[in-house]
Design an enzyme around this catalytic site. Structure first.
Site, PDB file in Angstrom:
ATOM      1  N   TYR A 116      -3.399   4.870  -4.543  1.00  0.00           N
ATOM      2  CA  TYR A 116      -2.091   5.466  -4.819  1.00  0.00           C
ATOM      3  C   TYR A 116      -1.369   4.806  -5.996  1.00  0.00           C
ATOM      4  O   TYR A 116      -0.333   5.308  -6.440  1.00  0.00           O
ATOM      5  CB  TYR A 116      -1.198   5.408  -3.579  1.00  0.00           C
ATOM      6  CG  TYR A 116      -1.736   6.215  -2.432  1.00  0.00           C
ATOM      7  CD1 TYR A 116      -1.717   7.603  -2.474  1.00  0.00           C
ATOM      8  CD2 TYR A 116      -2.282   5.599  -1.314  1.00  0.00           C
ATOM      9  CE1 TYR A 116      -2.215   8.360  -1.419  1.00  0.00           C
ATOM     10  CE2 TYR A 116      -2.786   6.350  -0.254  1.00  0.00           C
ATOM     11  CZ  TYR A 116      -2.748   7.720  -0.320  1.00  0.00           C
ATOM     12  OH  TYR A 116      -3.240   8.457   0.717  1.00  0.00           O
ATOM     13  N   HIS A 159       4.095   9.861  -6.759  1.00  0.00           N
ATOM     14  CA  HIS A 159       4.792   9.603  -5.498  1.00  0.00           C
ATOM     15  C   HIS A 159       5.182   8.126  -5.376  1.00  0.00           C
ATOM     16  O   HIS A 159       6.001   7.776  -4.542  1.00  0.00           O
ATOM     17  CB  HIS A 159       3.883  10.008  -4.340  1.00  0.00           C
ATOM     18  CG  HIS A 159       4.571  10.711  -3.213  1.00  0.00           C
ATOM     19  ND1 HIS A 159       5.770  11.384  -3.320  1.00  0.00           N
ATOM     20  CD2 HIS A 159       4.207  10.854  -1.908  1.00  0.00           C
ATOM     21  CE1 HIS A 159       6.105  11.911  -2.152  1.00  0.00           C
ATOM     22  NE2 HIS A 159       5.177  11.589  -1.284  1.00  0.00           N
ATOM     23  N   ASN A 190       5.668   8.743   4.694  1.00  0.00           N
ATOM     24  CA  ASN A 190       6.266   9.565   5.746  1.00  0.00           C
ATOM     25  C   ASN A 190       6.837   8.768   6.907  1.00  0.00           C
ATOM     26  O   ASN A 190       7.493   9.333   7.776  1.00  0.00           O
ATOM     27  CB  ASN A 190       5.254  10.590   6.256  1.00  0.00           C
ATOM     28  CG  ASN A 190       4.861  11.572   5.170  1.00  0.00           C
ATOM     29  OD1 ASN A 190       5.447  11.605   4.090  1.00  0.00           O
ATOM     30  ND2 ASN A 190       3.859  12.374   5.456  1.00  0.00           N
ATOM     31  N   ASP A 238      10.832   9.486  -5.798  1.00  0.00           N
ATOM     32  CA  ASP A 238      10.423  10.524  -6.747  1.00  0.00           C
ATOM     33  C   ASP A 238      11.103  11.844  -6.408  1.00  0.00           C
ATOM     34  O   ASP A 238      11.462  12.086  -5.265  1.00  0.00           O
ATOM     35  CB  ASP A 238       8.897  10.704  -6.712  1.00  0.00           C
ATOM     36  CG  ASP A 238       8.393  11.160  -5.361  1.00  0.00           C
ATOM     37  OD1 ASP A 238       7.999  12.331  -5.235  1.00  0.00           O
ATOM     38  OD2 ASP A 238       8.383  10.352  -4.404  1.00  0.00           O
ATOM     39  N   ASN A 255       9.602  13.897   2.624  1.00  0.00           N
ATOM     40  CA  ASN A 255       9.328  13.366   3.964  1.00  0.00           C
ATOM     41  C   ASN A 255       9.734  11.907   4.130  1.00  0.00           C
ATOM     42  O   ASN A 255      10.105  11.489   5.221  1.00  0.00           O
ATOM     43  CB  ASN A 255       7.857  13.562   4.323  1.00  0.00           C
ATOM     44  CG  ASN A 255       7.524  15.010   4.553  1.00  0.00           C
ATOM     45  OD1 ASN A 255       8.352  15.791   5.012  1.00  0.00           O
ATOM     46  ND2 ASN A 255       6.306  15.404   4.220  1.00  0.00           N
TER      47      ASN A 255
END
Length: 187
Positions: A15, A20, A66, A91, A112
């Site tokens: 990631y 994100h 989340n 973001d 989320n």
């Protein structure tokens, strides 16, 4: 006075550098500019810094996006930080690349991570700094877009915008939300 500054993102090398994870990137830049480093603690990576007479606890949750609210609630309670002294960097696909919007409250706008934070804190009255990541993706491909990496040409532009976001965080802490919004929401 103490502040909890949260950068949202997902942990793991897969990631790193994704859209994100802009919240992580903002906090990493702030820590680097302040010559401090993060240490892994409960629910995330933590760095501490002083800004004049204020204490800042920087948090990069390790709970994945989340479930970010678990980390935010834990550190808010552990450090005894009032909700009005929480700022979440996140973001936003509804803003053009690099645009900054600071708000003291509001809806999750379908994010989320923000939704979970509101659930865990029991309020939407916490400040957020939204950093635009653009929305150049075909219909139905939002997840692939936000989890995609920034192209090299955008990283150059983004580096300057991240510095501006860090300035906005400092303004928020030192002069308050209204001042930060007036100075940075259209910058």
């Amino acid at each position: 006075m103490k502040y909890l500054i949260v950068g949202l993102g997902n942990i793991g090398s897969e990631y790193a550098g994704t859209r994100h994870n802009i919240g992580f990137m903002i906090l990493d830049a702030l820590a680097e500019a302040s010559n401090i480093s993060f240490a892994t603690e409960r629910y995330g990576d933590i760095a501490r810094m002083r800004l004049k007479n204020r204490q800042l606890v920087l948090l990069k949750p390790s709970t994945y996006m989340n479930l970010s609210g678990n980390a935010v609630r834990y550190w808010q309670q552990k450090e005894n930080i009032p909700v009005e002294n929480i700022l979440v960097a996140v973001d936003d696909v509804a803003l053009p690349l690099g645009a900054i919007r600071i708000k003291t409250r509001g809806s999750d706008a379908g994010h989320n991570g923000l939704k979970n934070i509101a659930q865990m804190l029991g309020t939407e009255s916490y400040a957020r700094l939204r950093m635009g990541i653009g929305n150049d993706y075909p219909r139905g491909c939002q997840i692939d877009y936000v989890l995609g990496k920034f192209p090299p040409e955008q990283l150059v532009e983004l580096a300057e915008r991240i510095k501006v976001a860090d300035e906005a965080i400092c303004e928020y802490v030192l002069a308050g939300a209204q001042s930060a919004m007036c100075k940075y929401n259209n910058k």
